[in-house]
Design a protein around this motif. Structure first.
Motif, PDB file in Angstrom:
ATOM      1  N   ASP A  13       0.845  -1.196   0.000  1.00 47.11           N
ATOM      2  CA  ASP A  13       0.000   0.000   0.000  1.00 47.11           C
ATOM      3  C   ASP A  13       0.880   1.245   0.000  1.00 47.11           C
ATOM      4  N   ASN A  62       3.140  -1.153   3.349  1.00 43.92           N
ATOM      5  CA  ASN A  62       2.690  -2.359   4.045  1.00 43.92           C
ATOM      6  C   ASN A  62       2.195  -3.404   3.051  1.00 43.92           C
ATOM      7  N   VAL A 110      -0.312  -5.908   1.769  1.00 48.44           N
ATOM      8  CA  VAL A 110      -1.757  -6.087   1.930  1.00 48.44           C
ATOM      9  C   VAL A 110      -2.278  -6.925   0.767  1.00 48.44           C
ATOM     10  N   ASP A 121      -4.504 -11.589   3.606  1.00 50.77           N
ATOM     11  CA  ASP A 121      -5.512 -11.769   4.664  1.00 50.77           C
ATOM     12  C   ASP A 121      -5.886 -13.237   4.829  1.00 50.77           C
TER      13      ASP A 121
END
Length: 273
Positions: free
Chosen positions: A57, A61, A63, A68
């Protein structure tokens, strides 16, 4: 006496060979999950530019959907998850050398990978599509590609899908490979190519961030199921990951993650035909 000694020698040799065979069986036993459980960590190799599966991002970070889902699988299995960015073209070497434990990054479950790796069950359905910024460009069949310049990522599922197409020889000279999809898109924006060939999940995510500048062409290269790849023979680890994903489907976590990134639930868990 000599006959007795000969019989004893043969017996000892036979027992030795049987013990040796038992040792080989023991050595060949699949301890891949136990290896992960003992060290308490699953090291995942990925291309960290592949949005929305795994990318950086604005703050740098890591992502994405796969990030997830992998973290949720780690919690389900009770192990820490570490993400290791790799050169996608060198992913097989990274896996075989044990620099990583699995490849988890929107990787296509091709027949070749089903032979060369221990794959989990298919966990996501995707398509290989063609996108363009030229409103007048119409691609309705594979025959049209002989007159279209295209870009894609080197060693990508899109490239593999094109190479597997029976008409590949008629348009292969029009395809330019780039290290990343971002560079492929820049080439199209700069007018160096007319279109990109890309995973649907990535292309539509990029297009949303570009304000819808690209359009999806009518012709596509078909379905492209994703799977997680472990080292060949390490089916125990692959099965554990599949079981964890099934648990996340059952408790609704997988659907929540999918809705977050795609606005709909596209998580599956299917065997191979």
């Amino acid at each position: 006496m000599k006959k007795l000694l000969l019989l004893l020698s043969c017996l000892l040799l036979t027992l030795s060979m049987m013990a040796g065979c038992g040792g080989d069986d023991q050595q060949s036993a699949d301890t891949s999950w136990q290896y992960i459980a003992d060290k308490g960590e699953l090291v995942i190799g990925l291309d960290d530019t592949f949005a929305p599966m795994g990318f950086r991002d604005e703050q740098g970070n890591l992502v994405g959907f796969d990030i997830d889902l992998a973290n949720a699988v780690g919690e389900q299995l009770g192990v820490a998850v570490t993400f290791q960015p790799i050169d996608w073209a060198a992913k097989d070497m990274e896996l075989s050398s044990k620099n990583i434990d699995c490849i988890w990054n929107g990787m296509s479950a091709t027949p070749e990978r089903q032979e060369s790796m221990a794959l989990t069950k298919k966990y996501l359905n995707n398509k290989i599509i063609i996108m363009t910024m030229d409103a007048d460009l119409a691609i309705t069949s594979v025959e049209d590609l002989a007159n279209v310049t295209m870009a894609t990522q080197a060693d990508s599922a899109a490239l593999e899908a094109m190479q597997a197409n029976e008409a590949w020889e008629t348009f292969k000279d029009n395809v330019t490979e780039f290290p990343t999809y971002d560079e492929a898109i820049l080439a199209m924006q700069g007018g160096r190519v007319q279109a990109i060939v890309v995973d649907q999940v990535l292309g539509e995510y990029k297009n949303a961030n570009m304000g819808g500048e690209m359009k999806v062409c009518d012709f596509n290269f078909g379905d492209d199921f994703y799977a997680i790849g472990c080292r060949k023979g390490e089916t125990d680890l692959a099965d554990k990951i599949s079981e964890a994903i099934q648990a996340l489907i059952d408790n609704g976590t997988a659907e929540e993650i999918s809705n977050k990134w795609f606005g709909t639930n596209i998580v599956i868990l299917e065997d191979y035909e």
